[in-house]
Design a protein around this motif. Structure first.
Motif, PDB file in Angstrom:
ATOM      1  N   GLU A 240     -18.563  -7.943  -3.368  1.00  0.00           N
ATOM      2  CA  GLU A 240     -19.619  -7.906  -4.385  1.00  0.00           C
ATOM      3  C   GLU A 240     -19.224  -8.722  -5.612  1.00  0.00           C
ATOM      4  O   GLU A 240     -20.025  -9.451  -6.172  1.00  0.00           O
ATOM      5  N   PHE A 241     -17.971  -8.587  -6.037  1.00  0.00           N
ATOM      6  CA  PHE A 241     -17.519  -9.335  -7.215  1.00  0.00           C
ATOM      7  C   PHE A 241     -16.399 -10.284  -6.807  1.00  0.00           C
ATOM      8  O   PHE A 241     -15.437  -9.870  -6.158  1.00  0.00           O
ATOM      9  N   VAL A 242     -16.556 -11.528  -7.169  1.00  0.00           N
ATOM     10  CA  VAL A 242     -15.550 -12.539  -6.865  1.00  0.00           C
ATOM     11  C   VAL A 242     -15.208 -13.239  -8.175  1.00  0.00           C
ATOM     12  O   VAL A 242     -16.085 -13.769  -8.846  1.00  0.00           O
ATOM     13  N   GLY A 243     -13.919 -13.207  -8.517  1.00  0.00           N
ATOM     14  CA  GLY A 243     -13.500 -13.698  -9.833  1.00  0.00           C
ATOM     15  C   GLY A 243     -13.294 -15.190  -9.900  1.00  0.00           C
ATOM     16  O   GLY A 243     -12.204 -15.675 -10.176  1.00  0.00           O
ATOM     17  N   GLY A 244     -14.366 -15.921  -9.642  1.00  0.00           N
ATOM     18  CA  GLY A 244     -14.294 -17.376  -9.666  1.00  0.00           C
ATOM     19  C   GLY A 244     -13.795 -17.886  -8.330  1.00  0.00           C
ATOM     20  O   GLY A 244     -13.170 -17.158  -7.563  1.00  0.00           O
ATOM     21  N   SER A 245     -14.112 -19.142  -8.047  1.00  0.00           N
ATOM     22  CA  SER A 245     -13.777 -19.638  -6.717  1.00  0.00           C
ATOM     23  C   SER A 245     -13.605 -21.149  -6.721  1.00  0.00           C
ATOM     24  O   SER A 245     -12.520 -21.655  -6.480  1.00  0.00           O
ATOM     25  N   PHE A 246     -14.698 -21.855  -6.983  1.00  0.00           N
ATOM     26  CA  PHE A 246     -14.646 -23.312  -7.156  1.00  0.00           C
ATOM     27  C   PHE A 246     -14.193 -24.031  -5.889  1.00  0.00           C
ATOM     28  O   PHE A 246     -13.621 -25.108  -5.950  1.00  0.00           O
ATOM     29  N   GLY A 247     -14.404 -23.383  -4.748  1.00  0.00           N
ATOM     30  CA  GLY A 247     -14.001 -23.978  -3.471  1.00  0.00           C
ATOM     31  C   GLY A 247     -12.740 -23.353  -2.902  1.00  0.00           C
ATOM     32  O   GLY A 247     -12.504 -23.430  -1.701  1.00  0.00           O
ATOM     33  N   GLY A 248     -11.950 -22.719  -3.731  1.00  0.00           N
ATOM     34  CA  GLY A 248     -10.700 -22.133  -3.256  1.00  0.00           C
ATOM     35  C   GLY A 248     -10.900 -20.904  -2.384  1.00  0.00           C
ATOM     36  O   GLY A 248      -9.977 -20.472  -1.697  1.00  0.00           O
ATOM     37  N   LYS A 249     -12.102 -20.348  -2.429  1.00  0.00           N
ATOM     38  CA  LYS A 249     -12.416 -19.183  -1.614  1.00  0.00           C
ATOM     39  C   LYS A 249     -13.579 -19.500  -0.671  1.00  0.00           C
ATOM     40  O   LYS A 249     -14.266 -18.613  -0.181  1.00  0.00           O
TER      41      LYS A 249
END
Lengths: 751, 198, 333
Positions: A240-249
């Motif tokens: 539900e909550f993802v602390g930023g990603s920018f492609g890394g996840k």
């Protein structure tokens, strides 16, 4: 085009309250009963074999439950094969899974995993695991592998050919009156979302629940299920909550599967959180790269040829390069183009998507080169771009599904004050004390990727007048959850405040991972389809209901406002959804909608465009660069939420600032590992680095890409921003900066 | 900061029991504790918790792993990001570089202690109003810094706000909106400043 | 992190006695270095002795007009103190350009002086580092050394001293007050930091258990006209690539007194005595400033990636001098 009232509104984020109160729980923060901690031990050498693992000290350390390595970890059920997450199926980040044998392919590769009752004990025991290596020769950088470079057949997980040709570049260059050649080097980059990747795995009999930090819960489900050899239906992923990603996840790395294996082994729920340093070698990176560009142009600025080669290191298992040639191939109406991706096998993990993957670097190259060409020819940089404007897609000749670039240039120039610009790129022409001032601009382009799978959502209206809309997608900070509510409200004829959103769970209807700026388009299409279906279903029910004031009416004459169906032009005649449901002793109504994407061959060029402007102040004595202001104007199709879209674009532009001036991961030349895997040494912008950013969105109608014409805002903000900054630096100093990041030592005027 | 209230966080039942304000380790003359786990009294958001932990446990891990207070975030665990910012005795500090045992006898305040029941702190409201967050992971730390910054008086202009907020990295780069949220609170009459004082 | 025991000291005397008598005990003050080092495994004490309750945190004016900064005074409190701001502006500037607001609330002045280097080879347990493991070599010599020192280096260590505040304090000739089992003693600031030479593991001329109780700032009118200039990649929250603390007195355009410290480029807080000597009696202007900077950096030893620091250090010093000279122009400092 008239903008319907719910879509486009700047309603506050649906999850803002949870995030400002600390109630939002991220993947490492779920605490199932009896949960224990796993910590990875990672390879210290970049190549070779493990000759021994001594777990004896760790095993007797307080609280330790298990030490797992290739010696005792089960084999995975399938050999992973890299497929980009946009495909909607398994999304292995690389064609390799660690801890299966003694082979070391890259430094930082997991070699063991310690499970203990508390985090401190697991961390400490991980330090006690002794690993012996027989190190073998290795390559980790472009320079070390340059002699062994090869031309790739395909890159980007097979999605992009290694070579592109159109027209005749030799002929185009012969025709040119000016030829510019430039080489650009880019340091490797890491995403560094502030939440390090983490997974919590809980088994109940044969059913696995994973709380995973992912851009795509379904991608995690399918990937982990394949590796474990269990049915996907036995794997539930909650995100539900993802602390930023920018492609890394975006891709699914080893750790969620390892967490599940550890949990199976110790028969208890396991949380496996990567340390900041471990994220540098366990969640991919933007590769180091070198680009060589040749531009040919006539004296009026018309481009006659573009030749482009990119050289970059990839892993030993995959041919990966980010597709950097796109902007040069797509931005301008140049008939002759040749592009080649050269690769070097290196002892790194497979590189991966990082915000504006390819476009971020590629736009820097073509857009600084265009600035240079404009200067050579004595043309205004904006005028040069207009002269080469691509009225159709230069790659295919197809019409654009929508464009708006000319409008972006015009509006951006107006907002920024471009036309009163002093054209002289002379050091010190504009000065404030020690600071030299300059301005620059660049174009932005980012493809609108077509998703492949049906996109599904479920909508439900309750008799109390509230609605719920559900999709499985995660919200990585984009505002996806917020716009789901708005799109549903719009289609249902309700206020978005009356709509609750559920998301981030594979038990909900499937949508694609939030990648490639495609999330909003896919999710909005699914939600729109489901909600529209539900609305039509409810209207049909009313029209067939003898107790309804709308009984027997023409469905085309019905409108719904604030959840009330009525006859157009006669608002007194009608009833609310809830009234009708209540009268019929039903407490809710529901519909599942499925949107089938048009596929890759739509017959149109599909891309988002924009224009970037920046002003810098440069202190050439001390090598300092400060970005004073940035203006970006973008044409992202339909804007679903002005507020969250603005934040995405602003964040992207400031990523461009970081890319231009700060961000670099260095390879330790003697040890073959990342030398600066920390937030103290991998420098991202802090508050004081960032100016206020002016963002404007010009809506363009697009009837091709998806039902609502949404083209996405996740990455376009970054594209071209670094080029605008570098061009401003040229304007301020008269010096060209071709490599990124632009550091103090390169900016310092020669002694 | 509003005065400490027992049981305000609602976590007492989960993590320990509420006890009266305790003497410090020194006052109780406990001498050396550890390395094995020992009972430590931690006052978090006005509630006293008895926690059994080793001296090596950081305040951050004690909050997150022992007390289930997960507002303070772990972004780097080495003082380089600010996501773990909390207040100890009213000052903003980094929980990852603080030992939990060293906080016995001190008041720890986390983002969970900012709101007054259901009523958000003005800074929380301003963050929502100005979209001063995206992924939300740095947000608790940003808020604890922003409210402290008001107390400290480092809000004269944007340059000062930016400098004194630079210990909190926001990778989504919501920085301009964070500054705007702080300006909004500053310009709305310093309500946050009053509330921020303990 | 290895496990360790913890105790909290109630008074200076017993703290010093306790730690001095036990080679396996270490002090814990603000924790900003110590907890980091504990986690990295670079320090491995059996016990930490928490000294945060000790009554040595005051900032006081001394009878002779000097100022005493308690060893446990927090960086933030010292920076904000009106006496420090007025009499030693470069100290406030250096403190406020260090780390972040949170870290400055935690870190003590004594701890600031005792902080360890940021060299990644020192921090990372299995790389060659003579400071961490004497005799193991120095991987930084031909490694990633962009941030490393060019002054005061040896073949055994090139790690730059990370403190900003100490750069201003060395220019002031501050005095460090120590408490050991034998009682109190003082050490001149410059003597408190050892060059790495062939024993980089030894950083200070103090015995185990000796505690910094205070830092005394002398009466120094010239310090009222002082400035700290810090150059780094990002605008904030980063260690210096080069920095200069400068106090300057002039009379009729001639330098009467110059005090200069350099940071980010040297293995210790660098007192630029050669530059000071070159400036004395010179006309306060660009030529003399450049000459002074050249003199100070004459013996600099650049390595693979940090060659730019030689020139950057000079320019930083000249810029700081120019800035302060502009303030003194037209009168005595």
């Amino acid at each position: 085009m008239s903008i319907p009232p719910q879509i486009g509104r700047g309603v506050p984020r649906a999850d803002a309250h949870a995030k400002v109160t600390g109630a939002a729980r991220y993947s490492a923060e779920h605490r199932p009963t009896g949960a224990v901690h796993a910590v990875l031990v990672c390879s210290r050498v970049p190549s070779g074999r493990i000759t021994g693992i001594d777990a004896s000290r760790a095993l007797v350390s307080e609280g330790v439950l298990a030490v797992l390595s290739h010696l005792n970890l089960p084999r995975v059920a399938a050999q992973p094969r890299l497929i980009p997450s946009l495909a909607g199926t398994t999304a292995h980040g690389q064609s390799f899974f660690p801890m299966q044998d003694e082979r070391i392919h890259y430094a930082g590769q997991p070699v063991a995993m310690v499970v203990a009752d508390t985090l401190e004990r697991a961390e400490h025991a991980a330090e006690l695991v002794g690993v012996d290596y027989a190190e073998e020769p290795w390559t980790t950088t472009v320079d070390q592998g340059r002699d062994r470079a090869y031309e790739a057949e395909h890159i980007f997980g097979g999605f992009v050919p290694g070579r592109t040709d159109r027209g005749d570049v030799e002929a185009g260059l012969a025709e040119a009156e000016t030829v510019l050649e430039s080489t650009h080097r880019f340091a490797a980059n890491h995403h560094n979302a502030i939440e390090p990747s983490a997974a919590t795995a809980v088994w109940e009999d044969s059913k696995l629940t994973l709380y995973d930090t992912t851009q795509g819960p379904t991608a995690t489900r399918l990937t982990v299920a394949e590796l474990l050899g269990v049915p996907p239906s036995n794997v539930r992923v909650v995100s539900e909550f993802v602390g930023g990603s920018f492609g890394g996840k975006a891709m699914i790395w080893a750790h969620p599967t390892l967490a599940a294996m550890a949990a199976q082994h110790v028969r208890a729920p396991v949380t496996l959180a990567l340390t900041r340093a471990q994220t540098f070698s366990n969640t991919g990176h933007r590769e180091e790269q070198e680009h060589t560009l040749t531009l040919g142009a006539r004296s009026d600025g018309t481009l006659t040829a573009i030749r482009y080669r990119k050289l970059s290191p990839t892993s030993h298992f995959d041919d990966w390069a980010e597709p950097s040639l796109g902007p040069a191939a797509q931005l301008y109406a140049c008939p002759n183009f040749e592009g080649v991706y050269d690769l070097v096998r290196a002892n790194t993990m497979t590189p991966t998507f990082m915000r504006a993957p390819g476009e971020g670097t590629g736009a820097f190259v073509i857009e600084t080169a265009m600035d240079e060409l404009a200067h050579e020819l004595g043309l205004d940089p904006l005028e040069l771009r207009l002269r080469n404007h691509a009225d159709t897609d230069p790659e295919t000749g197809n019409p654009w599904s929508s464009k708006g670039l000319r409008e972006c240039y015009a509006r951006g120039a107006e907002l920024f004050g471009w036309h009163s610009r002093d054209p002289r790129p002379v050091q010190g022409a504009r000065r404030e004390g020690d600071w030299l001032l300059g301005t620059g601009m660049a174009s932005a382009v980012y493809p609108v990727y077509s998703v492949m799978n049906p996109q599904r959502a479920r909508a439900r209206v309750y008799a109390d007048g509230r609605a719920v809309v559900e999709t499985g997608c995660s919200d990585i900070g984009t505002g996806a959850a917020t716009v789901m509510g708005q799109v549903a409200a719009e289609a249902l004829g309700m206020q978005s405040e009356a709509v609750t959103v559920h998301y981030g769970d594979t038990e909900l209807p499937n949508t694609v991972a939030a990648v490639g700026s495609a999330g909003a388009g896919a999710v909005s299409a699914a939600v729109h389809t489901a909600a529209r279906k539900l609305r039509d279903q409810l209207v049909a029910q009313a029209l067939a209901d003898q107790g309804s004031p709308l009984y027997g009416a023409d469905p085309d004459e019905i409108e719904v406002r604030s959840g009330r169906m009525s006859l157009r032009g006669s608002p007194g005649t009608g009833e609310a959804y809830g009234e009708m449901l209540g009268r019929n002793m039903t407490f809710d109504a529901e519909a599942v909608g499925s949107w089938q994407p048009p596929g890759r061959d739509s017959g149109y060029g599909t891309a988002t465009f924009g224009a970037q402007f920046a002003e810098v102040a440069v202190d050439p004595g001390l090598g300092l660069v400060r970005v004073r202001r940035m203006t970006g104007v973008f044409a992202p199709g339909r804007v679903l939420n002005r507020r969250t879209a603005h934040s995405q674009l602003m964040g992207g532009m400031l990523w461009g600032l970081g890319q231009a001036l700060l961000e670099a991961t260095h390879m330790e030349p003697n040890q073959g590992r990342w030398a600066n895997p920390s937030l103290g040494e991998y420098l991202v912008p802090v508050n004081a680095d960032t100016p206020d950013v002016q963002v404007e969105m010009l809506e363009v109608e697009d009837r091709v890409v998806n039902p609502l014409g949404v083209k996405g805002v996740g990455e376009i903000g970054q594209v071209g921003a670094a080029a605008a900054i570098a061009n401003a630096l040229f304007h301020a100093t008269g010096r060209r900066f071709r490599d990124l990041p632009i550091t103090i030592e390169s900016v310092m005027a020669p002694a | 900061m509003t005065p400490p209230q027992e049981g305000r966080t609602g976590l007492a039942g989960l993590a320990g029991h509420t006890v009266p304000r305790q003497a410090t380790a020194a006052e109780r003359d406990r001498g050396e504790i550890g390395p094995e786990p020992a009972d430590v009294l931690l006052t978090v958001n006005g509630t006293v918790h008895r926690v059994r932990l080793e001296p090596r446990v950081s305040l951050l891990d004690a909050l997150r792993e022992r007390l289930d207070v997960t507002g303070p975030k772990k972004g780097c665990n080495q003082g380089a990001c600010g996501a773990c910012t909390v207040w100890v005795d009213g000052h903003r500090v980094l929980a990852c570089l603080t030992l939990a045992v060293a906080c016995e006898g001190r008041e720890v305040t986390t983002v969970e202690g900012l709101a007054d029941g259901d009523e958000l702190h003005p800074m929380q409201e301003a963050f929502v109003d100005n979209d001063a967050l995206q992924c939300g992971y740095c947000t608790p730390g940003q808020l604890m810094s922003a409210v402290a910054l008001m107390k400290e008086g480092h809000h004269r202009d944007d340059a000062e706000i930016a400098e004194w907020m630079s210990g909190n990295i926001c990778r989504c780069a919501a920085y301009p909106n964070i500054r705007r949220a702080i300006r909004q609170v500053r310009d709305s009459g310093g309500r946050a400043e009053q509330e921020g004082e303990s | 992190m290895r496990s360790f025991a913890y105790s909290r000291a109630a008074d200076v005397e017993s703290a010093v006695a306790d730690v001095s008598a036990d080679p396996t005990s270490e002090y814990l003050a603000g924790g900003t270095t110590e907890v980091d080092m504990l986690r990295l495994g670079v320090v491995r004490p059996r016990r930490v002795v928490d000294i945060n309750d000790l009554p040595i945190a005051a900032i006081e004016e001394l009878p002779d007009g000097g100022t005493r900064l308690g060893g446990l005074a927090r960086m933030s409190d010292v920076a904000a103190h009106p006496v420090v701001r007025e009499r030693y502006p470069m100290v406030t500037e250096a403190l406020e350009k260090g780390a972040s607001a949170q870290l400055r609330n935690m870190a003590s002045m004594g701890g600031n002086l005792m902080q360890r280097v940021r060299c990644s080879y020192f921090r990372d347990g299995d790389r060659a580092c003579n400071k961490r493991e004497p005799g193991s070599g120095c991987a930084a010599l031909d490694g990633v050394n962009r941030t490393h020192a060019v002054l005061g280096t040896s073949e055994h260590c090139i790690a730059a001293h990370p403190s900003d505040a100490a750069v201003a304090l060395t220019a002031l000739d501050a005095v460090i007050r120590l408490r050991g089992p034998e009682g109190e003693r003082t050490v001149a600031f410059d003597d408190f930091f050892l060059l790495p030479g062939d024993a980089p593991e030894r950083e200070h001329p103090i015995g185990h258990g000796e505690l910094i109780t205070a830092i005394d700032l002398p009466v120094l009118p010239v310090a009222r006209t002082s400035h700290y200039l810090k150059v780094r990649d990002r605008e904030s929250y980063e260690f210096a690539l080069a920095s200069a603390a400068v106090a300057l007195g002039t009379e009729g355009g001639t330098v009467t007194e110059a005090r200069i410290g350099l940071g980010g480029v040297a293995t210790k807080p660098w007192r630029a005595r050669r530059a000071e000597q070159a400036l004395a009696g010179s006309e306060a202007g660009p030529e003399a400033f450049a000459r002074a900077a050249d003199a100070e950096l004459a013996d600099a030893v650049p390595r693979g990636m940090n060659g730019f620091k030689v020139e950057l250090a000079k320019r930083t010093m000249v810029r700081a001098l120019t800035e302060v000279a502009a303030r003194t122009r037209g009168g005595t400092a």
